[in-house]
Design an enzyme around this catalytic site. Sequence first.
Site, short mmCIF file in Angstrom:
data_model
loop_
_atom_site.label_atom_id
_atom_site.label_comp_id
_atom_site.label_asym_id
_atom_site.label_seq_id
_atom_site.Cartn_x
_atom_site.Cartn_y
_atom_site.Cartn_z
N TYR A 14 24.85 34.99 74.80
CA TYR A 14 23.80 35.60 74.35
C TYR A 14 23.33 37.10 75.00
O TYR A 14 22.22 37.54 74.50
CB TYR A 14 22.50 34.72 74.45
CG TYR A 14 22.83 33.44 73.82
CD1 TYR A 14 22.36 33.37 72.58
CD2 TYR A 14 23.34 32.12 74.40
CE1 TYR A 14 22.91 32.13 71.71
CE2 TYR A 14 23.60 30.80 73.89
CZ TYR A 14 23.32 30.99 72.52
OH TYR A 14 23.71 29.95 71.80
N HIS A 19 17.00 38.47 71.21
CA HIS A 19 16.23 37.28 71.76
C HIS A 19 16.20 37.39 73.15
O HIS A 19 15.35 36.85 73.83
CB HIS A 19 16.75 35.93 71.42
CG HIS A 19 15.98 34.95 70.62
ND1 HIS A 19 14.63 35.22 70.41
CD2 HIS A 19 16.18 33.93 70.28
CE1 HIS A 19 13.90 34.35 69.81
NE2 HIS A 19 15.07 33.27 69.69
N PHE A 64 17.29 27.22 77.42
CA PHE A 64 17.30 27.97 76.03
C PHE A 64 15.73 28.14 75.60
O PHE A 64 15.00 27.56 75.87
CB PHE A 64 18.07 27.06 74.93
CG PHE A 64 19.59 27.11 75.21
CD1 PHE A 64 20.38 28.20 74.80
CD2 PHE A 64 20.16 26.21 76.22
CE1 PHE A 64 21.63 28.10 74.86
CE2 PHE A 64 21.60 26.23 76.75
CZ PHE A 64 22.37 27.33 75.86
N ASN A 66 13.77 27.95 73.01
CA ASN A 66 12.87 26.84 72.35
C ASN A 66 12.31 25.79 73.12
O ASN A 66 11.32 25.39 72.98
CB ASN A 66 13.63 26.18 71.28
CG ASN A 66 13.93 27.18 70.16
OD1 ASN A 66 13.80 28.24 70.00
ND2 ASN A 66 14.63 26.60 68.90
N ASN A 112 9.17 30.50 68.89
CA ASN A 112 9.49 29.29 69.32
C ASN A 112 9.43 28.84 71.10
O ASN A 112 8.90 28.00 71.53
CB ASN A 112 10.60 28.67 69.01
CG ASN A 112 10.61 27.95 67.38
OD1 ASN A 112 9.60 27.86 66.77
ND2 ASN A 112 11.70 28.17 66.79
#
Length: 187
Positions: A14, A19, A64, A66, A112
């Site tokens: 990531y 994000h 993570f 969310n 989220n």
Amino acid sequence: MYIIAGLGNPGRNYAGTRHNIGFDTLDVLATKNNIKFNKTKFRADFGEGIVGGEKVILVKPQTFMNLSGESIRPLRDFYKVPDENIIIIYDDISLPLGKLRLRGKGSAGGHNGMKSIIYQLNTDIFPRIKIGVGAPPNEDYDLADFVLGKFSKDEVEILRNTVDKVCDAVESIIRNGVEKTMSKFNV
């Protein structure tokens, strides 16, 4: 004391994605203020130091995106930080690339990670800095693929200046409050 949390997803896969602009911004803020991410607890990597003359905890939730609130809430509770002293930095697809927007409160706006934080803190009254990562190229483009996609070299150059502004805005919130900072940076 302040908690300054940059949102993102843990792991090499990531790194450099839209994000993870919150994580990337915290790395720059940590470097500018000689803060090391040398603690792992509360499902977060974090470090303590001084920003804007105040003690801060820089936090990268490792839950993570969310589930970000599951990291922020126990940190808030352990350190007894008031909600108005929790600053969240995260990506926003509704803002043009490189644009930043500060708010002192508000809804999750479909994000989220913010939904999780608002739910876990049981309030939406805390400062947040949204960093524009642009929108998908068309309406059929998969949103998850877009936010988990990496920035181009040109986009990275644009965001370098934005990340520096976000670091200045964080210090301004601490020194001058949210309202004055919003009037200066929301242009």
